[in-house]
Enzyme design. Sequence first.
Site, PDB file in Angstrom:
ATOM      1  CB  CYS A  13     -82.213  38.853   7.160  1.00 42.22           C
ATOM      2  SG  CYS A  13     -82.222  39.946   5.745  1.00 42.22           S
ATOM      3  CD  GLU A  66     -92.228  36.145  10.754  1.00 43.06           C
ATOM      4  OE1 GLU A  66     -92.027  37.285  10.281  1.00 43.06           O
ATOM      5  OE2 GLU A  66     -91.578  35.668  11.710  1.00 43.06           O
ATOM      6  CG  PHE A 107     -83.123  39.479   0.904  1.00 44.76           C
ATOM      7  CD1 PHE A 107     -84.493  39.418   1.055  1.00 44.76           C
ATOM      8  CD2 PHE A 107     -82.551  40.702   0.579  1.00 44.76           C
ATOM      9  CE1 PHE A 107     -85.291  40.541   0.890  1.00 44.76           C
ATOM     10  CE2 PHE A 107     -83.334  41.829   0.417  1.00 44.76           C
ATOM     11  CZ  PHE A 107     -84.701  41.751   0.575  1.00 44.76           C
TER      12      PHE A 107
END
Lengths: 87, 384
Positions: free
Chosen positions: B144, B287, B372
Amino acid sequence: MASAVANEIIAIIARQAMLTPDEVRLDMTLDELGFDSLVLVEALFAIEEKFDISVPYNANDPDETEFDISSIGAVIAGIEALVAARA
Amino acid sequence: MHETYAALIQGRVAIGPLAFRDSDRLSVQVGAEVKGFVPEAHLSRSELGFADRFAQFALVAARQAVAEAGLTFNDDLAERAGVIVGTAGGGLTTSDEAYRAVYAEGKNRVHPFTVPRLMHSAAASLVGMALGLRGPSFSVSTACASSNHAMGLAFQMVRGGAAPVMLAGGAEAMLCFGGIKAWEGLRVLSPDGCRPFSGDRNGLVQGEGAAVFVFEDYDHARARGAPMLAEVVGFAMGADAGDMVMPSRDGAARVMAGALADAGLAHETVGYINAHGTGTTANDRTEIAAIRQVFGAHADKLMISSTKSMHGHLIGATGAVELIACLMALRMGVIAPTMGHRVPDPDCALDVVPNVARQARVDVVLSNAFAFGGLNAVLALARI
């Protein structure tokens, strides 16, 4: 008089060469049709799919291959023999 | 790009029912597909022969970028300029079709261009061929974060003098039967929509597409009167070295802080963060905690949004598409919203610009990507 198989092959080759089938002559070479090795490989794939055959052509070593690609007529004759052997 | 600006301002959600072959056999039925894309309208016949869907997207995006930048590559520039394309799945649709042919349909041969189509590097090659670029060119694959790594490397190469101009971005086309079937296994896909930071979120939604940008040396761009979109001021990358799927607060914090340190900017200068914001509980809470860790009290003044709520998660292309929201913030003073935000989450209690775009002048933005496997990459951009 071209066979049905020959007409199918010419149609495939013409499509790859971006010509109409009547522009493809049996005495033409693949070079004259603007074929490079990849276009040839793609055309052979289409032909194999169409007739459910395997064409013994090795792109590593086109000159050593048993399959004659010296002219469109030779290609057609080779394919016709493979189709006949399959039947 | 202006269509994308408009869609982001409107909060247009592109997530809908999947319509590709065999999608009826998937348990997940939604995604953000590129609709109405006719490759023949954009690519030459020889390009079409070698271009998987992801590379088709890349070619279209690269041509748009070069046209918008008003760049022409003369011989000297073409020899030094290159292209870096981030992608996680590469030619996945090509692999999927080939496997279907030999496994499901019992065929004994696949298309002869299967290998050149499925290569991750095919998009970089085709873009380079289309534009005649002969400088450093390659693909980057970090799940990602792929496109953020690609763009960050391009930035470093231009800054370091390795190339005056680099094209960089990402391309992804994972919306095919095998692509989504693989993702289903992880049980992180939402059945109905992407709602980052919302208390009722239930997973991520896959998207597809590409974005490519011209990274150009400032003096080079200025000398030719180029239309500049923003200045890339910092980049940092790092690895969690922890878990294959769970994100790390410290790992995320380290690259955000690193990007600002690279830019030589204080954290108070940042006005907007385009979040990774996948819509999974693990990502969103981690996050936000990482942002709090880096920004302290300033975190309460930040605007943070995840545009994945609209375009889905484009995996290897996601950072590139999300950079458009960053450019919009810097250039137009409009912050793209986080759509689908319905329920506050006490663990995500920062300003996530819920549901409605907002006008705000910002000088510095960050674009986050946390992949990931714990590979993280953050870009810092400034208004120019």
